[in-house]
Write a protein that holds these residues in place. Structure first.
Motif, PDB file in Angstrom:
ATOM      1  N   UNK A  22     -17.544  11.409  10.479  1.00 13.46           N
ATOM      2  CA  UNK A  22     -17.057  10.927  11.775  1.00 13.46           C
ATOM      3  C   UNK A  22     -17.418  11.949  12.837  1.00 13.46           C
ATOM      4  N   UNK A  23     -17.553  11.492  14.067  1.00 18.05           N
ATOM      5  CA  UNK A  23     -17.764  12.407  15.177  1.00 18.05           C
ATOM      6  C   UNK A  23     -16.404  12.951  15.580  1.00 18.05           C
ATOM      7  N   UNK A  24     -16.254  14.264  15.512  1.00 12.20           N
ATOM      8  CA  UNK A  24     -14.933  14.873  15.766  1.00 12.20           C
ATOM      9  C   UNK A  24     -14.425  14.580  17.173  1.00 12.20           C
ATOM     10  N   UNK A  25     -15.323  14.229  18.104  1.00  8.89           N
ATOM     11  CA  UNK A  25     -14.895  13.925  19.467  1.00  8.89           C
ATOM     12  C   UNK A  25     -14.296  12.533  19.581  1.00  8.89           C
ATOM     13  N   UNK A  26     -14.679  11.657  18.637  1.00  8.52           N
ATOM     14  CA  UNK A  26     -14.170  10.277  18.680  1.00  8.52           C
ATOM     15  C   UNK A  26     -14.089   9.719  17.257  1.00  8.52           C
ATOM     16  N   UNK A  27     -13.180  10.303  16.450  1.00  3.63           N
ATOM     17  CA  UNK A  27     -13.103   9.896  15.046  1.00  3.63           C
ATOM     18  C   UNK A  27     -12.739   8.427  14.859  1.00  3.63           C
ATOM     19  N   UNK A  28     -11.937   7.889  15.752  1.00  2.00           N
ATOM     20  CA  UNK A  28     -11.557   6.480  15.618  1.00  2.00           C
ATOM     21  C   UNK A  28     -12.735   5.584  15.961  1.00  2.00           C
ATOM     22  N   UNK A  29     -13.405   5.892  17.059  1.00  2.00           N
ATOM     23  CA  UNK A  29     -14.534   5.066  17.491  1.00  2.00           C
ATOM     24  C   UNK A  29     -15.660   5.091  16.461  1.00  2.00           C
ATOM     25  N   UNK A  30     -15.868   6.245  15.812  1.00  2.00           N
ATOM     26  CA  UNK A  30     -16.998   6.358  14.889  1.00  2.00           C
ATOM     27  C   UNK A  30     -16.632   5.942  13.462  1.00  2.00           C
ATOM     28  N   UNK A 165     -18.177  -0.437  14.139  1.00  2.00           N
ATOM     29  CA  UNK A 165     -17.323  -1.629  14.167  1.00  2.00           C
ATOM     30  C   UNK A 165     -16.272  -1.468  15.249  1.00  2.00           C
ATOM     31  N   UNK A 166     -16.662  -1.755  16.456  1.00  2.39           N
ATOM     32  CA  UNK A 166     -15.712  -1.588  17.557  1.00  2.39           C
ATOM     33  C   UNK A 166     -15.491  -2.873  18.308  1.00  2.39           C
ATOM     34  N   UNK A 167     -14.362  -3.489  18.033  1.00  2.00           N
ATOM     35  CA  UNK A 167     -14.018  -4.666  18.825  1.00  2.00           C
ATOM     36  C   UNK A 167     -13.441  -4.171  20.141  1.00  2.00           C
ATOM     37  N   UNK A 168     -12.936  -2.957  20.101  1.00  2.00           N
ATOM     38  CA  UNK A 168     -12.263  -2.377  21.249  1.00  2.00           C
ATOM     39  C   UNK A 168     -13.292  -1.773  22.217  1.00  2.00           C
ATOM     40  N   UNK A 169     -13.315  -2.292  23.439  1.00  2.00           N
ATOM     41  CA  UNK A 169     -14.292  -1.876  24.457  1.00  2.00           C
ATOM     42  C   UNK A 169     -14.255  -0.369  24.746  1.00  2.00           C
ATOM     43  N   UNK A 170     -13.055   0.153  24.851  1.00  2.00           N
ATOM     44  CA  UNK A 170     -12.903   1.568  25.178  1.00  2.00           C
ATOM     45  C   UNK A 170     -13.529   2.432  24.095  1.00  2.00           C
ATOM     46  N   UNK A 171     -13.253   2.071  22.843  1.00  2.00           N
ATOM     47  CA  UNK A 171     -13.814   2.844  21.730  1.00  2.00           C
ATOM     48  C   UNK A 171     -15.328   2.661  21.660  1.00  2.00           C
ATOM     49  N   UNK A 261     -11.899  12.520  22.872  1.00  2.00           N
ATOM     50  CA  UNK A 261     -11.693  11.214  23.500  1.00  2.00           C
ATOM     51  C   UNK A 261     -10.564  10.427  22.842  1.00  2.00           C
ATOM     52  N   UNK A 262     -10.530  10.448  21.523  1.00  2.00           N
ATOM     53  CA  UNK A 262      -9.615   9.534  20.816  1.00  2.00           C
ATOM     54  C   UNK A 262      -8.220  10.128  20.626  1.00  2.00           C
ATOM     55  N   UNK A 263      -7.237   9.349  20.974  1.00  2.00           N
ATOM     56  CA  UNK A 263      -5.840   9.769  20.800  1.00  2.00           C
ATOM     57  C   UNK A 263      -5.369   9.395  19.401  1.00  2.00           C
ATOM     58  N   UNK A 264      -4.193   9.861  19.038  1.00  2.00           N
ATOM     59  CA  UNK A 264      -3.638   9.488  17.736  1.00  2.00           C
ATOM     60  C   UNK A 264      -3.385   7.978  17.685  1.00  2.00           C
ATOM     61  N   UNK A 265      -3.062   7.386  18.828  1.00  2.00           N
ATOM     62  CA  UNK A 265      -2.897   5.919  18.867  1.00  2.00           C
ATOM     63  C   UNK A 265      -4.214   5.222  18.534  1.00  2.00           C
ATOM     64  N   UNK A 266      -5.317   5.797  19.003  1.00  2.00           N
ATOM     65  CA  UNK A 266      -6.624   5.213  18.672  1.00  2.00           C
ATOM     66  C   UNK A 266      -6.867   5.297  17.162  1.00  2.00           C
ATOM     67  N   UNK A 269      -4.955   2.622  15.648  1.00  2.00           N
ATOM     68  CA  UNK A 269      -5.449   1.273  15.940  1.00  2.00           C
ATOM     69  C   UNK A 269      -6.606   0.876  15.034  1.00  2.00           C
ATOM     70  N   UNK A 270      -7.358   1.837  14.516  1.00  2.00           N
ATOM     71  CA  UNK A 270      -8.468   1.463  13.612  1.00  2.00           C
ATOM     72  C   UNK A 270      -8.065   1.644  12.148  1.00  2.00           C
ATOM     73  N   UNK A 271      -6.818   2.012  11.917  1.00  2.00           N
ATOM     74  CA  UNK A 271      -6.325   2.134  10.533  1.00  2.00           C
ATOM     75  C   UNK A 271      -6.698   3.427   9.848  1.00  2.00           C
ATOM     76  N   UNK A 272      -7.043   4.452  10.628  1.00  2.00           N
ATOM     77  CA  UNK A 272      -7.388   5.741  10.006  1.00  2.00           C
ATOM     78  C   UNK A 272      -6.155   6.514   9.598  1.00  2.00           C
TER      79      UNK A 272
END
Ligand code: GDP
Ligand code: MG
Length: 273
Positions: A22-30, A165-171, A261-266, A269-272
């Motif tokens: 995962x990219x440490x800057x955006x672990x949820x998005x990646x 796999x990003x349905x979420x626009x922000x991610x 970029x990614x918060x704990x909520x993010x 939200x992706x189930x990580x």
């Protein structure tokens, strides 16, 4: 894309463990949920790579607290190799012990999975101690299937491109910031303006230092970029396109400092976690 996932599923059967990069800057998005579903009962190591570009804000701790094996690394730093190999060994330690009992000596096989540009090939090269896997700063450099021997491990780079796999626009936008979505299919202006906005909210210092930005709307920030860098068109207007590319390029080369970029909520939200 679907084919890449199918091939990955087949390769997974041959592996003892999986490293999800995962990219440490955006672990949820990646993070691609599909891979987690495919992994099933395999041992997984989560690698938060590019830690040198990330501002650590508890993502790794949160992943650990949810029972995952996690390591933060900078794959471009030679010194990371040792701790990485150790972490991989820990992840498959049960299987290693069982093999030893049976007297079977064979390399442990790991699939290195992750969306484009997270540093999979760089990690493999680091572990193999040389240039074995093709690397690049664009999405989709790795194509052919290749097992690489690394000490007592055999590693397989993600064959084909694992789709984000990003349905979420922000991610999804954050994936674009870090270069995991090919720029050819992006609206550069939108991505650059969103990047300025998020950086200003989360890591403003780099923008202040490099462009003299002191706030304002994203477009006003882009004005500052163009002014500072002298990106002007003949009529005296700002050359926004050059400004946009400069912002993306500076950010991706780490010239705007560390960011998370990614918060704990993010992550939730992706189930990580
Ligand atoms: N700063 C930094 N750059 C990295 C790191 N890992 C990889 N890179 C760079 O990121 C880009 C993509 O790496 P690559 O290994 O090709 O990614 P892949 O698509 O996942 O195989 C390359 O330019 C690498 O040099 C890291 O930990 N820190
Ligand atoms: Mg690669």
């Amino acid at each position: 894309m679907a084919k890449a996932m199918r091939v990955m599923g087949e390769n997974l059967k041959l592996c003892d463990g999986v490293a999800i990069v995962l990219d440490a800057r955006c672990p949820a998005a990646s993070y691609n949920r599909g891979i987690a579903d495919m992994v099933g009962g395999k041992s997984v190591l989560y690698i938060l790579n590019k830690a040198d570009m990330a501002y650590p804000d508890g993502a790794a701790e949160a992943l650990k607290a949810s029972g995952k094996q996690v390591i933060c690394v900078n794959a471009t730093d030679q010194r990371a190799a040792r701790s990485l190999l150790q972490a991989m060994e820990t992840v498959v330690s049960d299987r290693l012990a069982r093999n030893r009992e049976k007297g079977t000596v064979r390399p442990m096989r790991f699939l290195i999975a992750g969306v484009p540009n997270t540093g999979k090939s760089t990690l493999i090269n680091l572990l193999a101690g040389g240039k074995k896997a093709a690397t690049g700063d664009k999405a989709g450099v790795t194509r052919a299937k290749q097992w690489v021997k690394c000490g007592s491990f055999e590693l397989l780079d993600t064959p084909g491109v694992m789709p984000p796999s990003c349905e979420n626009q922000t991610l999804a936008r954050r994936l674009a910031f870090v270069g995991s979505i090919n720029d050819d299919i992006l609206a550069i202006d939108e991505i650059a303006l969103c990047l300025l906005e998020e950086l200003w909210a989360k890591a403003p210092q780099g923008l202040k230092d490099r462009y003299g930005i002191d706030g304002g709307s994203p477009l006003e920030m882009l004005d500052s970029v163009c002014r500072k860098r002298g990106f002007m068109l003949r009529g005296g207007e700002y050359d926004y396109e050059r400004g946009e590319r400069a912002v993306l390029d500076d950010f991706r080369k780490g010239r705007l400092g560390r960011v998370q970029f990614d918060s704990l909520d993010d992550l939730k939200s992706v189930g990580l976690i």
